[in-house]
Design a protein around this motif. Structure first.
Motif, mmCIF file in Angstrom:
data_model
loop_
_atom_site.group_PDB
_atom_site.id
_atom_site.type_symbol
_atom_site.label_atom_id
_atom_site.label_comp_id
_atom_site.label_asym_id
_atom_site.label_seq_id
_atom_site.Cartn_x
_atom_site.Cartn_y
_atom_site.Cartn_z
ATOM 1 N N UNK A 81 0.828 -1.197 0.000
ATOM 2 C CA UNK A 81 0.000 0.000 0.000
ATOM 3 C C UNK A 81 0.871 1.259 0.000
ATOM 4 N N UNK A 82 1.979 1.220 0.705
ATOM 5 C CA UNK A 82 2.855 2.385 0.814
ATOM 6 C C UNK A 82 3.362 2.857 -0.552
ATOM 7 N N UNK A 83 3.447 1.915 -1.530
ATOM 8 C CA UNK A 83 3.933 2.301 -2.859
ATOM 9 C C UNK A 83 2.963 3.248 -3.558
ATOM 10 N N UNK A 84 1.692 3.182 -3.186
ATOM 11 C CA UNK A 84 0.695 4.063 -3.793
ATOM 12 C C UNK A 84 0.949 5.522 -3.427
ATOM 13 N N UNK A 85 1.478 5.735 -2.221
ATOM 14 C CA UNK A 85 1.833 7.087 -1.788
ATOM 15 C C UNK A 85 3.173 7.495 -2.386
ATOM 16 N N UNK A 86 4.124 6.579 -2.378
ATOM 17 C CA UNK A 86 5.450 6.882 -2.909
ATOM 18 C C UNK A 86 5.401 7.218 -4.397
ATOM 19 N N UNK A 87 4.507 6.536 -5.134
ATOM 20 C CA UNK A 87 4.387 6.768 -6.577
ATOM 21 C C UNK A 87 3.450 7.917 -6.915
ATOM 22 N N UNK A 88 2.808 8.498 -5.897
ATOM 23 C CA UNK A 88 1.897 9.617 -6.132
ATOM 24 C C UNK A 88 0.552 9.218 -6.680
ATOM 25 N N UNK A 89 0.225 7.933 -6.621
ATOM 26 C CA UNK A 89 -1.029 7.482 -7.226
ATOM 27 C C UNK A 89 -2.248 7.886 -6.402
ATOM 28 N N UNK A 90 -2.104 7.950 -5.078
ATOM 29 C CA UNK A 90 -3.226 8.402 -4.247
ATOM 30 C C UNK A 90 -3.565 9.839 -4.607
ATOM 31 N N UNK A 91 -2.557 10.677 -4.719
ATOM 32 C CA UNK A 91 -2.788 12.074 -5.108
ATOM 33 C C UNK A 91 -3.395 12.157 -6.509
ATOM 34 N N UNK A 92 -2.967 11.261 -7.391
ATOM 35 C CA UNK A 92 -3.456 11.303 -8.767
ATOM 36 C C UNK A 92 -4.957 11.025 -8.844
ATOM 37 N N UNK A 93 -5.443 9.989 -8.141
ATOM 38 C CA UNK A 93 -6.871 9.676 -8.227
ATOM 39 C C UNK A 93 -7.697 10.756 -7.539
ATOM 40 N N UNK A 94 -7.151 11.373 -6.487
ATOM 41 C CA UNK A 94 -7.861 12.472 -5.840
ATOM 42 C C UNK A 94 -7.986 13.641 -6.812
ATOM 43 N N UNK A 95 -6.915 13.904 -7.558
ATOM 44 C CA UNK A 95 -6.945 14.971 -8.563
ATOM 45 C C UNK A 95 -7.961 14.665 -9.657
ATOM 46 N N UNK A 96 -8.011 13.392 -10.104
ATOM 47 C CA UNK A 96 -8.986 13.003 -11.138
ATOM 48 C C UNK A 96 -10.402 13.251 -10.649
ATOM 49 N N UNK A 97 -10.684 12.876 -9.416
ATOM 50 C CA UNK A 97 -12.027 13.084 -8.865
ATOM 51 C C UNK A 97 -12.345 14.566 -8.731
ATOM 52 N N UNK A 98 -11.356 15.353 -8.341
ATOM 53 C CA UNK A 98 -11.553 16.810 -8.261
ATOM 54 C C UNK A 98 -11.863 17.377 -9.641
ATOM 55 N N UNK A 99 -11.037 16.977 -10.633
ATOM 56 C CA UNK A 99 -11.207 17.500 -11.991
ATOM 57 C C UNK A 99 -12.555 17.098 -12.578
ATOM 58 N N UNK A 100 -13.094 15.963 -12.140
ATOM 59 C CA UNK A 100 -14.390 15.492 -12.630
ATOM 60 C C UNK A 100 -15.560 16.101 -11.850
#
Length: 564
Positions: free
Chosen positions: A269-288
């Motif tokens: 799970x920690x790799x999702x934060x290290x790779x920035x993927x958690x931030x990415x999906x939050x950004x996608x939801x914001x943009x939508x």
């Protein structure tokens, strides 16, 4: 790779279409579209090996009584060159078909030729499928629910593989978030208690209270002494987690390996934060336009995608929620690793999370229908007819390791996969260790061992499995026919188990096969027949049964002993 039942069904479908077409050409039936019809295996095979409702479903289109339609169709049926010998009309218009003797011999011979490949198919067309299962919290040992989930997930992956899918087995390591924070806090308290005493540093009620936490703290102190007593809390917690978490993860791998489960991927799970993927999906939801702020937190509009309530994505303290990480994890599965289908094995208490996560996949621009979740009901361990609540050794709930110390691994994998995942399971510990036919896994393994003995004895008499098929016409006893018919079902049953995500179907299949073999063995003399052709045919049948028993047990990762 053969599928005798499907081949016969497909052949019958062509026979029926040709007969109907001929009846239309001769003006006996009107030129109307033929509705979809079924070809089924009757529950009572004395009424036929296959049955069709084509006349019943065509009544409206043809504006004619089903019985009359059946009579017209039967008048045009030509079984020449097929595996069927006869047919009959039953009831108001069903048509029953009976296989010829040659078909039964072909089934046996196909198994002898295909050996360990028999049962496999290309139904899945090599589509990429992930099965994610167990994914136990790495902050403690695995429990009985994980034991059931392990058996179901591993056997489902095997079934999908045999059905022609490209399968990946994955374990999701929850090495970030609240549970790791709690893990670190619990370790820190236990570490401080070593030097200050339990009264001086109280363990909070919401901490982890397991003996494993105490042992980690003691072992850590044995290495570092009181070095981390004078540092700040965050430094102490990080040091303890960095020490204990890798050990727990290594233990998970060891324990699951003992359970014969080997994963293709261990995903952190920690790799999702290290790779920035958690931030990415939050950004996608914001943009939508699917987020809003309330009480200092960032919320996701889950109700727009079928959920009962909206979900927090980022807490007021700025820390993303577990749900945000889960969205990112599944985004990784579909958008980055491009799986065609993802199957998660979850406990039934997670049922409310299914629609939320599927909806979130749609919200980030993916297809939530590609995510399927198998919900697994609870297990109740039984001993002497009474529920077992605690382990005699630890006074705590029985873990996977405790269980495998007490019962054979074969029994654990077999028993946990005996019923559909959505059924509650009573696991009889006494039965699991019983060395008699009342124990289902022993019963199946004994069938395999018995056949190995039969084959060895007949080899001394000069009989070995052969491609000589002349004697198959002698296999006419009901017990022989019933046994061969069941052998023929394996490829189709594997496909159906894959389609339904129900590996228990294959466990039941092999249990039924053992029952039918024992029935055949008691009714039909294999060794010592006056007719050597019959002896050879029955020997070949025994060898075919042994191949199928071994194939299924191998699929389920259960031993197939040659002697017992």
């Amino acid at each position: 790779m053969s599928n005798p039942m499907k081949s016969a069904s497909d052949s019958l479908h062509e026979v029926l279409l040709k007969a109907i077409g001929q009846a239309v050409a001769e003006g006996e039936l009107p030129a109307e579209p033929i509705p979809a019809f079924q070809i089924e295996i009757p529950g009572d095979t004395s009424h036929g090996d296959f049955a069709t409702n084509v006349a019943m479903v065509s009544a409206r289109s043809f504006k004619m009584a089903p019985r009359k339609i059946a009579e017209i169709i039967c008048g045009q049926i030509d079984l020449t060159g097929t595996c069927f010998e006869r047919f009959e009309i039953a009831g108001p218009g069903f048509i029953n078909f009976f296989l010829n003797q040659n078909w039964f011999g072909t089934v046996v011979q196909s198994i002898l030729e295909e050996k360990e490949q028999y049962g496999k198919s290309d139904f899945g067309n090599h589509k990429k499928v992930m099965v994610e299962f167990v994914s136990a919290n790495p902050t403690g040992p695995m429990h009985i629910g994980n034991a059931r989930g392990g058996a179901i997930g591993d056997c489902l992956a095997a079934v999908l593989d045999w059905a022609g899918y490209d399968v990946t087995k994955e374990f999701y390591i929850n090495d970030a978030g609240n549970q790791i924070e709690k893990f670190g806090m619990s370790l820190s308290v236990r570490y401080q208690q070593i030097y200050k005493g339990e009264d001086a540093v109280e363990l909070p009620e919401n901490a982890y209270h397991g003996v494993d936490i105490i042992e980690h703290a003691k072992n850590f102190a044995g290495i570092y002494g009181n070095k981390f007593m004078d540092v700040d809390e965050e430094t102490r917690k990080k040091a303890l987690v960095d020490y204990a978490l890798p050990l727990n993860i290594a233990n998970l791998k060891t324990d699951l390996g003992k359970y014969r489960i080997e994963y293709d991927v261990w995903f952190k799970e920690s790799s999702l934060y290290a790779d920035g993927l958690v931030d990415k999906v939050i950004t996608i939801l914001k943009d939508n336009g699917l987020t809003y702020e309330k009480d200092g937190a960032l919320w996701y509009k889950a109700t727009e995608f079928g959920a009962e309530k909206d979900d927090v994505l980022v807490r007021a303290n700025g820390i993303p929620t577990y749900f945000a990480a889960d969205i990112a994890y599944h985004y990784n599965k579909f958008a980055i690793r491009h799986f065609d289908k993802v199957i998660n094995i979850w406990g039934a208490d997670h049922h409310g999370h299914v629609a939320r996560l599927k909806g979130a996949m749609n919200a980030v621009g993916l297809d939530g229908n590609k995510l399927d979740v198998v919900l697994m009901q609870m297990v109740r361990l039984m001993r002497d007819g009474e529920p077992v609540k605690v382990s005699k050794r630890t006074g705590k709930s029985i873990t996977l390791v405790n269980l495998l110390d007490e019962i054979p691994i074969d029994a654990a994998r077999f028993f946990f996969n005996l019923r559909e995942s959505n059924s509650h399971l009573d696991f009889d510990l006494d039965l699991a260790v019983a060395q008699n036919s009342s124990n289902p896994v022993y019963y199946v393994q004994y069938a395999h061992a018995r056949i190995c003995s039969i084959l060895a004895n007949l080899k001394e008499d000069g009989f070995v499995p052969t491609s000589n098929t002349e004697g198959y016409s002698l296999l006419v006893a009901p017990e022989e026919i019933e046994l061969i018919r069941h052998l023929a079902k394996l490829p189709g049953d594997i496909v159906e188990a894959a389609k339904a995500y129900d590996p228990a179907r294959i466990t039941r299949y092999v249990l039924d096969l053992a029952t039918l073999f024992h029935k055949f063995y008691n009714a039909c003399k294999v060794r010592g027949n006056e007719n050597p052709d019959l002896t050879q045919a029955r020997l070949n049948l025994c060898a075919a049964v042994n191949i199928v028993l071994e194939n299924v047990l191998t699929m389920l990762k259960i031993d197939a002993p040659e002697s017992m």
